[in-house]
Design a protein around this motif. Structure first.
Motif, mmCIF file in Angstrom:
data_model
loop_
_atom_site.group_PDB
_atom_site.id
_atom_site.type_symbol
_atom_site.label_atom_id
_atom_site.label_comp_id
_atom_site.label_asym_id
_atom_site.label_seq_id
_atom_site.Cartn_x
_atom_site.Cartn_y
_atom_site.Cartn_z
ATOM 1 N N ALA A 148 0.667 -1.158 -0.025
ATOM 2 C CA ALA A 148 0.119 -0.110 0.161
ATOM 3 C C ALA A 148 0.908 1.331 0.116
ATOM 4 O O ALA A 148 0.500 2.155 -0.846
ATOM 5 C CB ALA A 148 -0.841 0.145 1.115
ATOM 6 N N GLN A 188 2.455 1.315 -3.402
ATOM 7 C CA GLN A 188 1.436 2.036 -4.424
ATOM 8 C C GLN A 188 1.016 3.489 -4.464
ATOM 9 O O GLN A 188 0.718 4.188 -5.166
ATOM 10 C CB GLN A 188 0.276 1.079 -4.158
ATOM 11 C CG GLN A 188 -0.850 1.057 -5.482
ATOM 12 C CD GLN A 188 -1.823 -0.287 -5.225
ATOM 13 O OE1 GLN A 188 -2.231 -0.303 -3.909
ATOM 14 N NE2 GLN A 188 -2.348 -0.614 -6.201
ATOM 15 N N ALA A 189 0.908 3.795 -3.077
ATOM 16 C CA ALA A 189 0.834 5.006 -2.839
ATOM 17 C C ALA A 189 1.580 6.292 -3.345
ATOM 18 O O ALA A 189 1.263 7.301 -4.012
ATOM 19 C CB ALA A 189 0.099 5.582 -1.412
ATOM 20 N N ARG A 190 2.903 5.966 -3.089
ATOM 21 C CA ARG A 190 4.065 6.746 -3.731
ATOM 22 C C ARG A 190 4.071 6.703 -4.934
ATOM 23 O O ARG A 190 4.257 7.926 -5.563
ATOM 24 C CB ARG A 190 5.497 6.300 -3.137
ATOM 25 C CG ARG A 190 5.293 6.535 -1.519
ATOM 26 C CD ARG A 190 5.265 8.186 -1.131
ATOM 27 N NE ARG A 190 5.499 8.401 0.390
ATOM 28 C CZ ARG A 190 5.058 9.411 0.961
ATOM 29 N NH1 ARG A 190 4.174 10.168 0.388
ATOM 30 N NH2 ARG A 190 5.317 9.618 2.087
ATOM 31 N N ALA A 202 1.516 6.592 -6.975
ATOM 32 C CA ALA A 202 0.584 7.182 -7.670
ATOM 33 C C ALA A 202 0.659 8.509 -7.274
ATOM 34 O O ALA A 202 -0.268 9.488 -7.541
ATOM 35 C CB ALA A 202 -0.842 6.956 -6.996
ATOM 36 N N LEU A 244 0.749 9.964 -4.166
ATOM 37 C CA LEU A 244 -0.067 10.565 -2.915
ATOM 38 C C LEU A 244 0.886 11.270 -1.951
ATOM 39 O O LEU A 244 1.888 10.955 -1.594
ATOM 40 C CB LEU A 244 -1.021 9.574 -2.092
ATOM 41 C CG LEU A 244 -2.120 8.763 -3.010
ATOM 42 C CD1 LEU A 244 -2.912 7.695 -2.417
ATOM 43 C CD2 LEU A 244 -3.029 9.667 -3.781
ATOM 44 N N ILE A 261 -2.450 11.751 3.087
ATOM 45 C CA ILE A 261 -3.544 10.871 2.579
ATOM 46 C C ILE A 261 -2.931 9.503 2.902
ATOM 47 O O ILE A 261 -3.687 8.605 3.182
ATOM 48 C CB ILE A 261 -3.756 11.074 0.989
ATOM 49 C CG1 ILE A 261 -4.231 12.481 0.844
ATOM 50 C CG2 ILE A 261 -4.631 9.891 0.396
ATOM 51 C CD1 ILE A 261 -4.242 12.688 -0.801
ATOM 52 N N LEU A 262 -1.897 9.223 2.813
ATOM 53 C CA LEU A 262 -1.230 8.018 2.894
ATOM 54 C C LEU A 262 -1.505 7.530 4.404
ATOM 55 O O LEU A 262 -1.752 6.383 4.445
ATOM 56 C CB LEU A 262 0.297 7.741 2.576
ATOM 57 C CG LEU A 262 1.267 6.472 2.898
ATOM 58 C CD1 LEU A 262 0.288 5.500 2.127
ATOM 59 C CD2 LEU A 262 2.646 6.680 2.393
ATOM 60 N N ALA A 287 -4.904 6.636 4.978
ATOM 61 C CA ALA A 287 -5.330 5.408 4.413
ATOM 62 C C ALA A 287 -4.907 4.076 5.162
ATOM 63 O O ALA A 287 -5.569 3.148 5.325
ATOM 64 C CB ALA A 287 -4.879 5.318 2.990
#
Length: 344
Positions: free
Chosen positions: A318, A321-323, A325, A327, A331-332, A335
């Motif tokens: 996660a 994936q967030a980095r 994208a 984010l 937000i990270l 989440a």
């Protein structure tokens, strides 16, 4: 019962593996790294390029391979019911692949795209995905499961799919099958394994039932009878009779009021489903860590480690994936820890 020499081997391996778990502080430190540094530490590129998504898939597969390697090490001395119940837990990745195959067929995705979304599993776990991918539709895919260990699941899923083609109902059918099979594998275990594993699996079932009953009833507005029909047996603190009463609650607040006191204490007054899920996960992780360190059942300790590693792998992916994208930190963190927003 596991042979004393095998128990000693497993305790030694678990002590080593427990030391390799990152823990919450290390995960928080990873989240605090600058995006470029974090992605580089994961072997991912921070700049836009065509290979980035493929690298992310490769990273996810490398995390899964770590889990499978550790599972193989821990299974080595085990035979009979102890091995079977841990193998059933490992089959959750087969379950994820089946869900991906069904969603892909329902959405008319090309076989190549569906294939990319599947976990690459070792032979002792993997179904014949290529054969399933060649199915023209979900009905044919389920028929092709007839000659696999998932024959009973296929019959149940076909019946439900004929009644209602909603994909989340099929997802619920797969979950019911998985957890029912897991619970059935408790029966041949001897003590202290049966009691320790029974409580751990019961706590997992409680978490699943609570989160999904709240979603079914108050997000998806399913009638009480239909929501209850999708629940799973063998909870630890929330039995069938109580669950049947809970789903009749007219709103989420009344549902939560009817929970056992021990679970209400874990939730700490949370009313958002994401926060409820996060607090139940944290409680289960704490209990698994306790079993890993102190359970008289070495099988429960192995199972507890596999749960903790699974949670860590999900968090690591996660974060990556967030980095990828792009984010930001806020937000990270929200989440991964929805309770942060609850406290704000």
């Amino acid at each position: 019962m596991t042979h004393p020499a095998d128990q000693a081997y497993l305790r030694t391996r678990l002590a080593i593996l427990r030391g390799r778990l990152r823990g919450e502080e290390a995960l928080n430190a990873l989240m605090g790294l600058p995006p470029a540094a974090l992605l580089e530490s994961f072997g991912l590129m921070s700049d836009a390029d065509l290979a980035r998504d493929r690298r992310l898939v490769s990273f996810e597969q490398s995390l899964l391979q770590l889990w499978l390697d550790e599972l193989t090490t821990l299974l080595r001395p085990l035979r009979g019911p102890a091995r079977e119940i841990l193998m059933q837990w490992a089959r959750r990745y087969e379950l994820f692949n089946l869900k991906a195959l069904i969603r892909g067929k329902l959405n008319g995705m090309p076989a190549a795209l569906i294939r990319e979304s599947l976990f690459r599993l070792p032979a002792f776990l993997a179904l014949d995905h290529e054969r399933l991918l060649q199915s023209d539709n979900v009905e044919e895919l389920l028929l092709r499961l007839d000659n696999t260990p998932y024959r009973s699941l296929a019959h149940q899923a076909r019946r439900r799919f004929a009644e209602n083609q909603d994909p989340f109902l099929l997802d619920a059918t797969l979950d019911q099958y998985f957890y029912t099979e897991l619970s059935h594998r408790l029966r041949p275990l001897e003590e202290p394994d049966r009691a320790a594993m029974g409580e751990l699996i019961g706590r997992i079932v409680d978490r699943h039932n609570l989160v999904w009953m709240l979603r079914y009833r108050y997000n998806y507005a399913l009638p009480p009878a239909q929501a209850f029909f999708l629940s799973i047996d063998h909870g630890f603190r929330i039995g069938r009779a109580r669950l049947a009463r809970l789903v009749e609650a007219p709103n989420l607040e009344r549902f939560l009021e009817g929970l056992p006191g021990a679970i209400r204490e874990i939730l700490g007054g949370a009313t958002r489903i994401l926060v409820i899920e996060s607090r139940l996960k944290a409680d289960l992780a704490a209990y698994a860590d306790h079993l890993l360190r102190q359970s008289p059942s070495v099988i429960a300790s192995v199972f507890a480690f596999l749960i903790l590693r699974y949670y860590e792998i999900n968090d690591l992916f996660a974060i990556a994936q967030a980095r990828v994208a792009g984010l930001d930190d806020v937000i990270l963190r929200e989440a991964l820890h929805p309770e942060i927003r609850e406290a704000a």
